[in-house]
Design an enzyme around this catalytic site. Structure first.
Site, PDB file in Angstrom:
ATOM      1  N   GLY A  82     -17.480  38.106  69.961  1.00 11.14           N
ATOM      2  CA  GLY A  82     -17.037  38.266  68.578  1.00 11.14           C
ATOM      3  C   GLY A  82     -15.516  38.315  68.448  1.00 11.14           C
ATOM      4  O   GLY A  82     -14.977  38.734  69.590  1.00 11.14           O
TER       5      GLY A  82
ATOM      6  N   CYS B 140     -18.794  39.484  76.613  1.00 17.92           N
ATOM      7  CA  CYS B 140     -17.403  39.812  76.049  1.00 17.92           C
ATOM      8  C   CYS B 140     -17.423  41.024  75.083  1.00 17.92           C
ATOM      9  O   CYS B 140     -17.308  42.152  75.530  1.00 17.92           O
ATOM     10  CB  CYS B 140     -17.106  38.547  75.389  1.00 17.92           C
ATOM     11  N   TYR B 141     -17.227  40.636  73.861  1.00 22.42           N
ATOM     12  CA  TYR B 141     -17.221  41.885  72.786  1.00 22.42           C
ATOM     13  C   TYR B 141     -18.496  42.763  73.233  1.00 22.42           C
ATOM     14  O   TYR B 141     -18.468  44.075  73.115  1.00 22.42           O
ATOM     15  CB  TYR B 141     -17.243  41.386  71.502  1.00 22.42           C
TER      16      TYR B 141
ATOM     17  N   HIS C 240     -18.001  33.987  79.469  1.00 25.53           N
ATOM     18  CA  HIS C 240     -19.011  33.307  78.690  1.00 25.53           C
ATOM     19  C   HIS C 240     -19.869  32.614  79.410  1.00 25.53           C
ATOM     20  O   HIS C 240     -19.508  31.250  79.774  1.00 25.53           O
ATOM     21  CB  HIS C 240     -18.454  32.546  77.278  1.00 25.53           C
TER      22      HIS C 240
ATOM     23  N   GLU D 171     -22.577  31.145  78.439  1.00 21.73           N
ATOM     24  CA  GLU D 171     -23.148  30.303  77.574  1.00 21.73           C
ATOM     25  C   GLU D 171     -22.670  28.906  77.422  1.00 21.73           C
ATOM     26  O   GLU D 171     -23.061  27.802  77.051  1.00 21.73           O
ATOM     27  CB  GLU D 171     -23.699  30.694  75.956  1.00 21.73           C
TER      28      GLU D 171
ATOM     29  N   GLY E  50     -33.051   7.057  58.315  1.00 22.22           N
ATOM     30  CA  GLY E  50     -33.481   6.431  59.496  1.00 22.22           C
ATOM     31  C   GLY E  50     -33.188   6.957  60.756  1.00 22.22           C
ATOM     32  O   GLY E  50     -33.213   6.597  61.726  1.00 22.22           O
ATOM     33  N   GLY E  51     -32.026   7.807  60.611  1.00 20.74           N
ATOM     34  CA  GLY E  51     -31.465   8.776  61.615  1.00 20.74           C
ATOM     35  C   GLY E  51     -32.499   9.727  62.146  1.00 20.74           C
ATOM     36  O   GLY E  51     -33.505   9.872  61.485  1.00 20.74           O
ATOM     37  N   VAL E  52     -32.214  10.346  63.320  1.00 17.46           N
ATOM     38  CA  VAL E  52     -33.130  11.188  63.722  1.00 17.46           C
ATOM     39  C   VAL E  52     -33.516  12.395  62.819  1.00 17.46           C
ATOM     40  O   VAL E  52     -34.622  12.783  62.515  1.00 17.46           O
ATOM     41  CB  VAL E  52     -32.392  11.941  64.956  1.00 17.46           C
ATOM     42  N   ASP E  53     -32.363  13.114  62.198  1.00 19.18           N
ATOM     43  CA  ASP E  53     -32.603  14.308  61.627  1.00 19.18           C
ATOM     44  C   ASP E  53     -33.414  13.967  60.152  1.00 19.18           C
ATOM     45  O   ASP E  53     -34.422  14.631  60.040  1.00 19.18           O
ATOM     46  CB  ASP E  53     -31.212  14.947  61.042  1.00 19.18           C
TER      47      ASP E  53
ATOM     48  N   SER F 103     -35.259  11.599  59.648  1.00 14.13           N
ATOM     49  CA  SER F 103     -36.710  11.048  59.824  1.00 14.13           C
ATOM     50  C   SER F 103     -37.604  12.263  60.311  1.00 14.13           C
ATOM     51  O   SER F 103     -38.551  12.333  59.796  1.00 14.13           O
ATOM     52  CB  SER F 103     -36.663  10.192  61.067  1.00 14.13           C
TER      53      SER F 103
ATOM     54  N   LYS G 158     -29.586  19.406  67.796  1.00 15.33           N
ATOM     55  CA  LYS G 158     -29.793  17.930  67.848  1.00 15.33           C
ATOM     56  C   LYS G 158     -31.321  17.536  68.890  1.00 15.33           C
ATOM     57  O   LYS G 158     -32.185  17.118  68.431  1.00 15.33           O
ATOM     58  CB  LYS G 158     -28.882  17.099  68.186  1.00 15.33           C
TER      59      LYS G 158
END
Ligand code: XMP
Length: 520
Positions: free
Chosen positions: A59, A86-87, A176, A178, A231-234, A236, A376
């Site tokens: 952070g 980290c923090y 990090h 991640e 018609g995109g993934v999200d 739909s 996504k």
């Protein structure tokens, strides 16, 4: 989230890092439920139920000031293993009476070489020949270890880069793990969640699906929901999830801006209407879009015009449906962090994203955003788990303003047609060569300059087509895809031979940052 799920989980306490969600995502990739909590959430009784481990995120704060975000003392005494990043590491050190200092001359941003000093369960299989490359972003460092802690690894500028108190099962790392720039960072999470926390692999996207559908049912009850379907993934996945929850009470509207990929809009419409039996209505608005965009060059103006017109058309259509109370949106987590920072300060706006953001207030609608916790790739998995056809669930992301932001400068119907044809050839070739799924997003764009070429014995004077293909995790950063040279040779040929209007093809080799993925 997930309070109803009775399974092992790892709590990620968010101290405002931009990449906290990546930590949660890494854990879920190992099939363990992860839940992000803010300091406020910790007071809830249910906060630590089923928690097998706690991760303290990084952070922007510093423990060297008189006031800083503090962890409630009892969290350190729960007996649940803790990993501070980290923090988070600095907070652990501060709480156990070690010392942290701001050391501007020894700050580390970017890659650093880490040297192993001792063995630890946390770093099992992490080092290669006692070394590793890690990603740093700090100017505060630990300079005195608290009692009971030992040093596991150091860099030249930060002696206490990994520390542990094995007895208390408390670990701290300055870098990090991640972010993908840390080599082998996943191993740290794997060791923590399985060898230290002893979590079981119980989290499945399938259980998320059930939870989401149940939540939608409970929220919407007998009311109606309206959804803009592209018609995109999200959108739909959102439409199918809501359809599963409330059936015909979901009304979908597809606005054809004329700025979509070749033939894609109509084929998606058919799939929703015929295969999934959704209540879907198509609006052909391409003429009005071209009219409004005529001679508009400025990218932000284009985006505003497209966004506002979309809202107007959608609103008009939505009013025809009676008693609609909810608006469904395919908002994903990265959409949220790109537009606001977790620390509350407003990050500078790079581009205004086109969505239906103005609608809920204007129409007095409540929002439903079933994907706002997900990345996504998780939305794709959710889609697969509810039977979404692969042609949609594996589709590359496509921006709301469509081809308008891939035709640099003025937009005409002729340019859209040229671009659709070039893009179609490019995307088909990626699919034919099994490259499509290796690439996060690919597209063709049209540059607003004509150059001279020669075809046969004749001079040509036509547009430049730019092709872009990037690898990315979530669109927030990206690298260009390294095509084999023969692919580039072939695609250049295919586009120039197949599309009248283009006589030069260039490949964009910039990453994000400094560029963005789209051209405008
Ligand atoms: P940039 O160009 O900002 O793109 O690096 C990052 C990702 O966002 C997509 N994008 C959009 N998506 N509405 C969307 O729904 C938009 O206005 C928009 N602009 C960019 C882009 O395609 C990439 O995947």
């Amino acid at each position: 989230m997930n309070e109803n799920l009775n399974q092992d989980k790892i709590i990620v306490i968010d101290f405002g890092s931009q990449v906290t969600k990546l930590i949660a995502r890494r854990i879920r990739e190992y099939s363990v439920l992860s839940e992000i909590l803010t300091l406020k959430d910790l007071s809830k009784k249910s906060a630590f139920v089923n928690a097998k481990g706690i991760i303290l995120s990084g952070g922007p704060s510093t423990v060297t000031k008189s006031s800083f975000p503090q962890l409630p003392k009892e969290v350190l005494n729960l007996g649940i293993p803790i990993l501070g990043i980290c923090y988070g590491l600095q907070l652990i050190v501060k709480n156990f009476k070690g010392k942290v200092k701001t050391q501007i001359k020894k700050r580390e941003f970017g890659r650093a070489n880490l040297i192993k000093k001792r063995n630890s369960i946390l770093t099992k299989n992490f080092f290669k020949k006692n070394k590793s490359t890690v990603w740093m972003s700090h100017q505060d460092s630990v300079y005195k270890l608290p009692k009971g802690f030992i040093k596991i690894a150091s860099t030249a500028d930060s002696a206490m880069t990994i520390i542990e108190n094995k007895k208390k099962k408390i670990y701290g790392i300055q870098f990090h793990p991640e972010v993908t720039h840390t080599s082998n960072g996943d191993t740290i999470f794997k060791n923590f969640i399985f060898d230290i926390c002893r979590s079981k692999k119980q989290w499945k996207i399938g259980s998320e699906k059930k939870r989401i559908i149940k939540e939608i049912k409970e929220t919407v009850k007998k009311e109606k929901v309206i959804c803009a379907l592209s018609g995109g993934v999200d959108s739909s996945v959102v439409a199918l999830l809501i359809h599963k929850a409330i059936g015909k009470n979901l009304k979908c509207i597809m606005v054809d801006t004329g700025l979509m990929r070749k033939d894609e809009f109509k084929s998606s419409y058919k799939i929703f209407k015929n295969k999934y039996k959704l209540n879907v209505k198509i609006i052909d608005a391409s003429k009005i879009y071209f009219k409004k965009l005529n001679n508009v060059i400025d990218p932000e103006k284009k985006r505003k015009i497209i966004g506002n017109l979309f809202i107007k058309l959608f609103e008009r259509e939505a009013r025809l449906f009676k008693n609609v109370k909810f608006l469904a949106q395919g908002t994903l987590y990265p959409d949220i962090i790109e537009s606001r920072s977790t620390t509350g300060s407003k990050t500078s706006k790079i581009k205004s994203h086109h969505n239906v953001g103005g609608l809920p207030k204007k129409m007095n609608l409540k929002l439903i955003e079933p994907l706002k916790e997900f990345f996504k790739d998780e939305a794709r998995k959710l889609g697969n788990s509810i039977g979404l056809v692969k042609i949609i669930s594996n589709k590359h992301p496509f921006p709301g303003p469509g081809l308008a932001i891939r035709i640099v400068g003025n937009i005409t119907a002729e340019k859209v047609k040229i671009l659709q044809d070039a893009d179609h050839i490019f995307i088909q070739e990626l699919k034919n060569k099994n490259l499509y799924s290796k690439i996060w997003q690919a597209y063709a764009a049209l540059l607003p300059v004509k150059t001279v070429g020669v075809m046969g014995d004749s001079r040509t004077y036509e547009y430049i087509c730019l092709i872009r293909a990037v690898i990315s995790e979530d669109g927030m950063t990206a690298d260009y895809f390294n095509f084999p040279k023969n692919f580039l040779d072939e695609i250049s040929n295919k586009i120039i031979n197949g599309v009248k209007g283009i006589n030069r093809v260039v490949y964009d080799i910039t990453s994000k940052p400094p560029s963005t993925i789209e051209l405008e």
